[in-house]
Each structure stands twice: as structure tokens, then as C-alpha cells.
Motif scaffolding. Structure first.
Motif, PDB file in Angstrom:
ATOM      1  N   THR A   1     -16.120  -1.379  -4.473  1.00  0.00           N
ATOM      2  CA  THR A   1     -14.987  -1.113  -5.365  1.00  0.00           C
ATOM      3  C   THR A   1     -14.738  -2.330  -6.250  1.00  0.00           C
ATOM      4  N   CYS A   2     -14.088  -2.077  -7.413  1.00  0.00           N
ATOM      5  CA  CYS A   2     -13.996  -3.147  -8.418  1.00  0.00           C
ATOM      6  C   CYS A   2     -12.888  -4.135  -8.112  1.00  0.00           C
ATOM      7  N   GLY A   3     -11.841  -3.682  -7.392  1.00  0.00           N
ATOM      8  CA  GLY A   3     -10.737  -4.584  -7.078  1.00  0.00           C
ATOM      9  C   GLY A   3      -9.769  -4.811  -8.219  1.00  0.00           C
ATOM     10  N   ARG A   4     -10.060  -4.271  -9.403  1.00  0.00           N
ATOM     11  CA  ARG A   4      -9.239  -4.586 -10.571  1.00  0.00           C
ATOM     12  C   ARG A   4      -8.629  -3.350 -11.231  1.00  0.00           C
ATOM     13  N   CYS A   5      -9.180  -2.162 -10.966  1.00  0.00           N
ATOM     14  CA  CYS A   5      -8.669  -0.969 -11.657  1.00  0.00           C
ATOM     15  C   CYS A   5      -7.294  -0.581 -11.085  1.00  0.00           C
ATOM     16  N   GLU A   6      -6.635   0.360 -11.744  1.00  0.00           N
ATOM     17  CA  GLU A   6      -5.291   0.762 -11.305  1.00  0.00           C
ATOM     18  C   GLU A   6      -5.277   1.234  -9.861  1.00  0.00           C
ATOM     19  N   GLN A   7      -6.285   2.012  -9.481  1.00  0.00           N
ATOM     20  CA  GLN A   7      -6.335   2.537  -8.112  1.00  0.00           C
ATOM     21  C   GLN A   7      -6.500   1.403  -7.106  1.00  0.00           C
ATOM     22  N   CYS A   8      -7.427   0.498  -7.373  1.00  0.00           N
ATOM     23  CA  CYS A   8      -7.645  -0.625  -6.455  1.00  0.00           C
ATOM     24  C   CYS A   8      -6.380  -1.456  -6.330  1.00  0.00           C
ATOM     25  N   ARG A   9      -5.735  -1.731  -7.474  1.00  0.00           N
ATOM     26  CA  ARG A   9      -4.542  -2.577  -7.433  1.00  0.00           C
ATOM     27  C   ARG A   9      -3.382  -1.870  -6.737  1.00  0.00           C
TER      28      ARG A   9
ATOM     29  N   LEU B   1     -10.308   5.338  -4.008  1.00  0.00           N
ATOM     30  CA  LEU B   1     -10.268   6.123  -5.249  1.00  0.00           C
ATOM     31  C   LEU B   1     -10.615   5.256  -6.458  1.00  0.00           C
ATOM     32  N   CYS B   2     -11.263   4.135  -6.240  1.00  0.00           N
ATOM     33  CA  CYS B   2     -11.597   3.196  -7.322  1.00  0.00           C
ATOM     34  C   CYS B   2     -12.258   3.917  -8.499  1.00  0.00           C
ATOM     35  N   LEU B   3     -11.800   3.578  -9.702  1.00  0.00           N
ATOM     36  CA  LEU B   3     -12.321   4.240 -10.904  1.00  0.00           C
ATOM     37  C   LEU B   3     -13.709   3.740 -11.273  1.00  0.00           C
ATOM     38  N   ARG B   4     -14.101   2.562 -10.750  1.00  0.00           N
ATOM     39  CA  ARG B   4     -15.413   2.004 -11.090  1.00  0.00           C
ATOM     40  C   ARG B   4     -16.259   1.799  -9.838  1.00  0.00           C
ATOM     41  N   ASN B   5     -16.029   2.638  -8.827  1.00  0.00           N
ATOM     42  CA  ASN B   5     -16.767   2.528  -7.571  1.00  0.00           C
ATOM     43  C   ASN B   5     -18.271   2.739  -7.778  1.00  0.00           C
TER      44      ASN B   5
HETATM   45 ZN   LIG Z   1     -11.332  -0.226  -8.678  1.00  0.00          ZN
END
Ligand SMILES: [Zn+2]
Ligand SMILES: [Zn+2]
Length: 348
Positions: free
Chosen positions: A100-108, A114-118
Motif C-alpha cells: 500500500t502507498c501509505g499516502r492516499c486518502e484511504q491509507c491516511r 482499500l489503498c487507491l494505489r495498492n
Molecule cells: Zn494508499
């Protein structure tokens, strides 16, 4: 960089968009500042890997080649990046395969599942079907001392089972599970343990249904057992309160819709390997609830899995075969053949 370690390793490799895998010798991966390098000990063959091996419609649409597949493993940390804290060489670990990206809205928002850039280990980036794998330290799960290595190797699919089985409150409910693969079987075991009133599990494979005899659930052969027979087997004439769809089989999807009660809750985890259709009007008029489930909640599900195992849950009945990695052809044929539960590859 990797002091004292070999420079090359054995790996199973898909060179391009074709069926099958090749056993190759390839460089040990570089690990970055935030990564750990793991010596892989045991890996599990997952349905995802069978899709990738066969190169079916799903694989064609989802997978990037060239690729070392595989995402279920247990291994030992042999090196840590310069920025890694709290992990050290020698620890026995598992890996969360969702990168997971750790930075997208879902991660935050704390919804990393549900990460948008998984991206997925062994699907989009090189995975664990190798002697070594480099992964972000944030994706590492450290196993407790008392977890047997084979059980540790299936924490990932056990997490799928826990995630699916705990999507809705289970206590007192009647549950239908379509698909007695390892995840379906483990989900059935968890539902029974969590106090379900009845658990019925279906499959076309009598071998797999035989594995269900290790746990306190009712096996039923598909497609012979239709919705009415399944309801009768569960002692629930109105229909099941909860359905866990673990097969991805087109016939099972409609059976599931028909066998749950009006307002029933269906958890969908199985991946259809080809285009399929269901009676959408059924979902509307019978007011069914369908919840997709993929992977695990990170890190909640890993904690739940570890707690269940520490409290005596023993999912090892689903492990039926173990092959050395150089017997991969036989291993994949066995896993795809229907007369197997979880198939492991030994890389130690
Ligand atoms: Zn993410
Ligand atoms: Zn898997």
C-alpha cells in the motif's frame, strides 16, 4: 550490499504472457533502506498463483510480466535496510502481500486494505517463489516463538478466512460456505469456533469435503445439493443468515443467492476465472447484502489470526502436500487437480 549472502538464487519465473513457470537462477534482489531481505523457507500455492500459472482471463487482465509470482510465505530475516528499526536478522516472519502507498486518502484514513494505489506482491512485483525476497519493513509480520513453521506459512490465507468470517457477527448464525478450498475450510473452522448455529460447506471435490471432517461442519456435494437441500442440511428452511462465497465458480454464485434468506448477507471472496452473470433482480427483490472481501485488514487481521492461533486454533488440517521447489510442476498440478488442500513449496 548483502554481505555474506549468495549473489544468485533459485526462483520460479514467468517470462511473459504465457502459461507455466520456469525454474531459473537469478540475482538475489536488492533491498532498499526501508526494506528487509528475507530467506524464504516455505511458500503456499494460492488460487491466485494457479490463475497466474494457467494464464487465464483474470491473470491476463491483472498480472504484469516478467514476474516471480507467490505471496504466501514464512521466512527468516537475513538483512535489514539502513532505515529499518524494530526488526533484526534471524526473526521468523510472514509478509503482507498488499503493498500500500501509505499516502492516499484511504491509507491516511487507516483503511490500507482499500489503498487507491495498492500493488500486490507476486502479481505486480516480484514475489516469494524464490530463495530470497525483499519487502518493505512495514509489510513484515513477526511470528511468535510458538507458531509452527507450517502454520506460519499459511497466515496470509488464514487471514483471508478470518477477514471473511468476521465481516458479520457469526455467533448464533447459520452459515453457508461455497468452496472447500483452504480458505473456505479455514473460514468454516473459524465460524464453527465463533459459535455459528450451523455451518454447511459445499464443493465439487469429495477429497476437499473429506478435509471438512476434521472440523465440526456439514459437508455437501455441489452441484447435486441445490439450494433446498442446502437449507435442509443447515436446518434453516428460510435460508442461511450468512453466505461466504469462496469458490468463484459461476454455478456456486447463483446457488449462494438462492440459498441465503431474504435480507441475507453474502461475503464474496472467490475470484471467477471467466465472465459470469447472476440474477441481479434476485439481489434487489430479496434485499440481499453483498460485501466484497479481498486480502486482510492491515494490521488488524494479522493480530486476529495470531490471537486465534495462540488460543489453540489449528488450521494445519488444510495442509495436505509439501514439495521441494524444484518439484514445482508436480506441485502446481496437484494444487490444480482438486485432490489437495493447501500445497506448500519448501525452499529451505
Ligand atoms: Zn494508499
Ligand atoms: Zn493467497
Amino acid at each position: 550490499m548483502n554481505d555474506g549472502l549468495p549473489t544468485t538464487m533459485a526462483a520460479l519465473f514467468k517470462p511473459g504472457p504465457v502459461a507455466g513457470l520456469q525454474l531459473i537462477e537469478t540475482p538475489v534482489p536488492h533491498h532498499g533502506d526501508d526494506d528487509v531481505l528475507i530467506r524464504v523457507l516455505l511458500t503456499g500455492l494460492c488460487g491466485t498463483d494457479l490463475h497466474i500459472h494457467a494464464w487465464d482471463d483474470w491473470a491476463r487482465s491483472a498480472v504484469r510480466t516478467p514476474l516471480i509470482p507467490g505471496h504466501e510465505c514464512v521466512g527468516r530475516i537475513v538483512a535489514t535496510g539502513s532505515a529499518v528499526t524494530g526488526l533484526h536478522e534471524g526473526q521468523i516472519v510472514g509478509v503482507e502481500g498488499h503493498l500500500t502507498c501509505g499516502r492516499c486518502e484511504q491509507c491516511r484514513a487507516g483503511a490500507r486494505h482499500l489503498c487507491l494505489r495498492n500493488t500486490n506482491l507476486g502479481v505486480h512485483t516480484d514475489g516469494v517463489f524464490a530463495e530470497y525476497v525483499a519487502v518493505p519493513a512495514a509489510n513484515v509480520w513477526v511470528h511468535g516463538d510458538r507458531v509452527p513453521l507450517e502454520v506460519a506459512s499459511i497466515f496470509d490465507p488464514l487471514g483471508n478466512a478470518v477477514h471473511a468470517a468476521t465481516t458479520h457477527p457469526i455467533s448464533g448464525m447459520s452459515v453457508l460456505i461455497t468452496g472447500a478450498g483452504p480458505i473456505g475450510l479455514m473460514a468454516a473452522q473459524i465460524c464453527a469456533r465463533m459459535g455459528a448455529r450451523a455451518v454447511v460447506i459445499t464443493d465439487i471435490s469429495s477429497y476437499r469435503l473429506g478435509l471438512a471432517e476434521h472440523i465440526d461442519v456439514t459437508p455437501a456435494t455441489a452441484p447435486q445439493a441445490g439450494p433446498d437441500e442446502l437449507r435442509a442440511a443447515g436446518g434453516t428452511p428460510l435460508g442461511f443468515d450468512i453466505g461466504l462465497e469462496m469458490s468463484g465458480a459461476p454455478e456456486a454464485l447463483q446457488t449462494m443467492l438462492d440459498a441465503v434468506s431474504p435480507g441475507g448477507r453474502i461475503v464474496a471472496l472467490g475470484l471467477p476465472s471467466k465472465d459470469t452473470s447472476v440474477d441481479w433482480a434476485d439481489i434487489s427483490t430479496r434485499m440481499l447484502n453483498i460485501q466484497g472481501v479481498s486480502g486482510r485488514r492491515i494490521p488488524e487481521t494479522w493480530r486476529s489470526v495470531a490471537a486465534l492461533v495462540a488460543n489453540g486454533l489449528d488450521p494445519s488440517f488444510v495442509i495436505t502436500h509439501k514439495f521441494r521447489y524444484d518439484q514445482h510442476v508436480e506441485a502446481f498440478a496437484t494444487a490444480a487437480g482438486g485432490k489437495a488442500g493447501k500445497v506448500l513449496l519448501d525452499w529451505a
